[in-house]
Motif scaffolding. Sequence first.
Motif, mmCIF file in Angstrom:
data_model
loop_
_atom_site.group_PDB
_atom_site.id
_atom_site.type_symbol
_atom_site.label_atom_id
_atom_site.label_comp_id
_atom_site.label_asym_id
_atom_site.label_seq_id
_atom_site.Cartn_x
_atom_site.Cartn_y
_atom_site.Cartn_z
ATOM 1 N N GLN A 179 3.808 -69.330 43.535
ATOM 2 C CA GLN A 179 5.113 -68.953 44.075
ATOM 3 C C GLN A 179 5.872 -68.063 43.112
ATOM 4 O O GLN A 179 6.552 -67.128 43.510
ATOM 5 C CB GLN A 179 5.936 -70.216 44.354
ATOM 6 C CG GLN A 179 5.364 -71.046 45.484
ATOM 7 C CD GLN A 179 6.202 -72.277 45.731
ATOM 8 O OE1 GLN A 179 7.381 -72.333 45.379
ATOM 9 N NE2 GLN A 179 5.591 -73.278 46.334
ATOM 10 N N VAL A 180 5.760 -68.393 41.816
ATOM 11 C CA VAL A 180 6.573 -67.686 40.824
ATOM 12 C C VAL A 180 6.095 -66.233 40.637
ATOM 13 O O VAL A 180 6.915 -65.316 40.557
ATOM 14 C CB VAL A 180 6.554 -68.440 39.474
ATOM 15 C CG1 VAL A 180 7.276 -67.631 38.406
ATOM 16 C CG2 VAL A 180 7.187 -69.815 39.625
ATOM 17 N N ASP A 190 -15.373 -66.679 30.570
ATOM 18 C CA ASP A 190 -16.605 -67.486 30.650
ATOM 19 C C ASP A 190 -17.128 -67.519 32.072
ATOM 20 O O ASP A 190 -18.328 -67.512 32.318
ATOM 21 C CB ASP A 190 -16.335 -68.938 30.225
ATOM 22 C CG ASP A 190 -16.292 -69.092 28.713
ATOM 23 O OD1 ASP A 190 -16.679 -68.129 28.023
ATOM 24 O OD2 ASP A 190 -15.881 -70.160 28.246
ATOM 25 N N ARG A 221 -10.001 -67.710 27.472
ATOM 26 C CA ARG A 221 -11.463 -67.794 27.459
ATOM 27 C C ARG A 221 -12.119 -68.256 28.777
ATOM 28 O O ARG A 221 -13.100 -67.653 29.220
ATOM 29 C CB ARG A 221 -11.894 -68.703 26.306
ATOM 30 C CG ARG A 221 -13.371 -68.919 26.304
ATOM 31 C CD ARG A 221 -13.963 -69.117 24.950
ATOM 32 N NE ARG A 221 -15.380 -68.865 25.118
ATOM 33 C CZ ARG A 221 -16.138 -68.184 24.306
ATOM 34 N NH1 ARG A 221 -15.623 -67.681 23.220
ATOM 35 N NH2 ARG A 221 -17.406 -67.990 24.557
ATOM 36 N N GLN A 281 -7.102 -72.147 20.274
ATOM 37 C CA GLN A 281 -7.980 -70.977 20.219
ATOM 38 C C GLN A 281 -7.322 -69.783 20.907
ATOM 39 O O GLN A 281 -7.606 -68.642 20.585
ATOM 40 C CB GLN A 281 -9.321 -71.257 20.906
ATOM 41 C CG GLN A 281 -10.165 -72.312 20.235
ATOM 42 C CD GLN A 281 -9.852 -73.721 20.696
ATOM 43 O OE1 GLN A 281 -8.769 -73.986 21.222
ATOM 44 N NE2 GLN A 281 -10.779 -74.639 20.501
ATOM 45 N N MET A 337 -15.420 -59.937 29.150
ATOM 46 C CA MET A 337 -15.130 -60.548 27.845
ATOM 47 C C MET A 337 -14.156 -59.716 27.018
ATOM 48 O O MET A 337 -13.418 -60.246 26.198
ATOM 49 C CB MET A 337 -16.433 -60.719 27.046
ATOM 50 C CG MET A 337 -17.270 -61.909 27.489
ATOM 51 S SD MET A 337 -16.487 -63.476 27.004
ATOM 52 C CE MET A 337 -17.625 -64.665 27.709
ATOM 53 N N PRO A 357 5.100 -78.962 32.161
ATOM 54 C CA PRO A 357 6.153 -78.720 31.159
ATOM 55 C C PRO A 357 5.721 -79.102 29.750
ATOM 56 O O PRO A 357 6.333 -78.692 28.779
ATOM 57 C CB PRO A 357 7.313 -79.611 31.622
ATOM 58 C CG PRO A 357 6.688 -80.644 32.498
ATOM 59 C CD PRO A 357 5.480 -80.005 33.128
ATOM 60 N N GLU A 358 4.641 -79.881 29.619
ATOM 61 C CA GLU A 358 4.176 -80.288 28.291
ATOM 62 C C GLU A 358 3.064 -79.394 27.762
ATOM 63 O O GLU A 358 2.511 -79.654 26.695
ATOM 64 C CB GLU A 358 3.690 -81.735 28.324
ATOM 65 C CG GLU A 358 4.837 -82.718 28.475
ATOM 66 C CD GLU A 358 4.354 -84.108 28.816
ATOM 67 O OE1 GLU A 358 3.219 -84.451 28.444
ATOM 68 O OE2 GLU A 358 5.117 -84.829 29.476
ATOM 69 N N ARG A 382 -6.689 -70.595 33.279
ATOM 70 C CA ARG A 382 -7.329 -71.506 34.210
ATOM 71 C C ARG A 382 -6.489 -71.852 35.447
ATOM 72 O O ARG A 382 -7.028 -72.153 36.507
ATOM 73 C CB ARG A 382 -7.580 -72.788 33.425
ATOM 74 C CG ARG A 382 -8.695 -73.629 33.854
ATOM 75 C CD ARG A 382 -8.665 -74.875 33.003
ATOM 76 N NE ARG A 382 -9.276 -74.715 31.698
ATOM 77 C CZ ARG A 382 -10.589 -74.813 31.521
ATOM 78 N NH1 ARG A 382 -11.399 -75.062 32.514
ATOM 79 N NH2 ARG A 382 -11.090 -74.681 30.315
ATOM 80 N N GLY A 433 -11.873 -63.727 20.894
ATOM 81 C CA GLY A 433 -11.638 -62.443 21.560
ATOM 82 C C GLY A 433 -10.743 -61.567 20.695
ATOM 83 O O GLY A 433 -10.902 -61.520 19.485
ATOM 84 N N PHE A 458 -6.458 -83.431 21.506
ATOM 85 C CA PHE A 458 -6.257 -83.039 22.899
ATOM 86 C C PHE A 458 -5.741 -81.599 23.008
ATOM 87 O O PHE A 458 -4.739 -81.327 23.648
ATOM 88 C CB PHE A 458 -5.311 -84.014 23.605
ATOM 89 C CG PHE A 458 -5.821 -85.425 23.615
ATOM 90 C CD1 PHE A 458 -6.783 -85.817 24.530
ATOM 91 C CD2 PHE A 458 -5.352 -86.357 22.705
ATOM 92 C CE1 PHE A 458 -7.278 -87.115 24.541
ATOM 93 C CE2 PHE A 458 -5.840 -87.657 22.698
ATOM 94 C CZ PHE A 458 -6.806 -88.039 23.625
ATOM 95 N N GLN A 459 -6.429 -80.692 22.301
ATOM 96 C CA GLN A 459 -6.126 -79.262 22.392
ATOM 97 C C GLN A 459 -4.666 -78.963 22.108
ATOM 98 O O GLN A 459 -4.043 -78.160 22.794
ATOM 99 C CB GLN A 459 -6.501 -78.735 23.783
ATOM 100 C CG GLN A 459 -7.863 -79.181 24.223
ATOM 101 C CD GLN A 459 -8.748 -78.012 24.582
ATOM 102 O OE1 GLN A 459 -8.281 -76.920 24.826
ATOM 103 N NE2 GLN A 459 -10.022 -78.235 24.563
ATOM 104 N N GLY A 460 -4.120 -79.639 21.110
ATOM 105 C CA GLY A 460 -2.757 -79.342 20.694
ATOM 106 C C GLY A 460 -1.683 -80.138 21.402
ATOM 107 O O GLY A 460 -0.496 -79.920 21.167
ATOM 108 N N VAL A 491 8.818 -73.402 34.520
ATOM 109 C CA VAL A 491 7.941 -74.503 34.860
ATOM 110 C C VAL A 491 7.837 -74.516 36.378
ATOM 111 O O VAL A 491 8.825 -74.760 37.066
ATOM 112 C CB VAL A 491 8.495 -75.849 34.354
ATOM 113 C CG1 VAL A 491 7.607 -76.997 34.818
ATOM 114 C CG2 VAL A 491 8.610 -75.832 32.837
ATOM 115 N N PHE A 510 4.310 -73.712 25.815
ATOM 116 C CA PHE A 510 5.772 -73.718 25.725
ATOM 117 C C PHE A 510 6.252 -73.909 24.285
ATOM 118 O O PHE A 510 7.417 -73.692 23.993
ATOM 119 C CB PHE A 510 6.370 -74.790 26.643
ATOM 120 C CG PHE A 510 6.297 -74.417 28.103
ATOM 121 C CD1 PHE A 510 7.004 -73.324 28.585
ATOM 122 C CD2 PHE A 510 5.509 -75.139 28.981
ATOM 123 C CE1 PHE A 510 6.933 -72.963 29.917
ATOM 124 C CE2 PHE A 510 5.435 -74.787 30.319
ATOM 125 C CZ PHE A 510 6.143 -73.697 30.795
#
Lengths: 324, 252
Positions: free
Chosen positions: A311-312, A243, A239, A275, A249, A293-294, A213, A257, A136-138, A306, A298
């Motif tokens: 807003q941040v 994309d 990425r 990646q 790119m 937060p997961e 994203r 990259g 699951f992508q780390g 978080v 982090f």
Amino acid sequence: MSILAVLEQRAGAWNRVSFETLAAAQQLGEELGREVSAAVAGAGLENLASELGGHRLGRGYAVDHPLLENYTADGYTLALGQLIERIKPFLVLFPHTYQARDFAPKLATRSGRVLLSDAIGHRVENGGLVMVRQFFQGKINADLRFAGEPPYFASLQAGAYRADRLAPGSCPVETFRPELEAAQIRTRPLEVFREAETTVDLGSAERIVSVGRGIREADNLPMVQKLAEALGAELAASRPICDNGWLPMERQVGSSGQTVSPKLYLAVGISGAIQHLVGMKGSKTIVAINKDPEAPIFEVADYGIVGDLFQVVPALVEELEKRK
Amino acid sequence: MTIIVCIKQVPARESHLRPAGGWVEEADLSYEINEPDAFALEEGLRLKEQHGGETVVLSAGPARVVQTIREALAKGADRAIHLEHENPRAFSPLETARFMADAIAGEKPDLVLTGLQSDDLGYGHTGVILAELLGLPHATIVMQVEVRDGALRVKRELEGGWFQHVEMPLPALLTIQSGIGALRYATLMGIKKARTKEIRRVPLEAGPGDAGFQVERVSLPARSKATRLFDGSPQEAAAQLVEKLKFEARVL
């Protein structure tokens, strides 16, 4: 039954990540009490063969054939398959490079096995080998154990093992000449090339604001651009942003990259897939702004907020301008 | 051309992942198409538009994957094959690939496309295993596909900004990199048409399990760094962060 490290070269130059694989093989060999060997495939390998002989190994193999001059999955699978058939290793290790991803699963399939790809470490428990990798992508770590009879196949993530632990020494290097015919190689690789020169040198930037994203749409980019300006930073991206064509790119950070190590790397809405992390984890100070937060980002961040980036980020811009 | 596109349904990116029962708690998950496979589908549809023929999607998994298959049909795939099994974890990657290869071989395709890796397991090997089982030449991490005179010329991505063109005859298998083309949306007409398109269901029986590896234990990754988190309102958090960047990290 030995541990065989398959090293990578292009045009007579080592891919440096191979030495991590070699160091891992030495470490595993010691812990499991098995001999370690290493192989490199290509054409006219005299120089690389003599370098291979300068390591603490049981034996080196220069898998040499004119048809291996340029990498092809067919050529490498046939040639290394013949070597594996002859030396019957216990475990075959590869660096998890784009090249290994292209042929190692094929080679494993030909032996009726499955490649355990992209491992990040191992443990030896009661004499048995446990490999560690992420899913699951780390976001999830897992312990895996090989099943069935050897040979086993695994590829190792770049950075998971340290090349500076490599033990020097000497070993005999054998030239292994596989049986290959031109007709068995079905793909024709052409010259490697780069796209037009990049005009953005993220590698020398002192500060980078990188967007992912979480920004949701291109129309929201000016907000992050403002933050980059307030920090005197270059704007970069993960990425998916490139994309989608939202940024060129050449502003992409990550394995496909640029690799960067600025003083400050501020990641906005980037979850931190491996990646991406390999392209920026060498940064001196890493800041992450993310609502989850997961998020794996982090795991490498020194500072974090978080929260909702919409807003941040404006709050940060305001704070930076106030202090000018 | 007959083009087969292998698509996988994976837990949605925003899913909350919690280790449970030797894997993750599935009750917490929602699902979507694996992103690189969405790009493989896009390329499969584009090639069909250019060269004519048929785009067939193939997906393995429990009944829930029909949703993802319908979405692919709505985008323009002509029909689908669903390799159905209730427990994906009962199959090794090689077994699943064997079932996929059997289904693909029956279609006698000119081109087989997959995404370069899945966002859930991330082994990145299904396409290459399929090529070996089907006896097809292949290329991985493909950024561009041209079909000319019954042959392929593709642009592969290498590491560190390098690329390479590779030529090969058809039939062949390609694993597609994300970003190969802009993804299309399903139209209303497409969604309507998808309801009547064929989904051939092939039930799978779990085999004896073959040589590979087993997942013994899952856990949440340990953090390698202690991250200093700032709470409070966005303004408060921003002020604390700028303070630390200036006086502790000294990067401003």
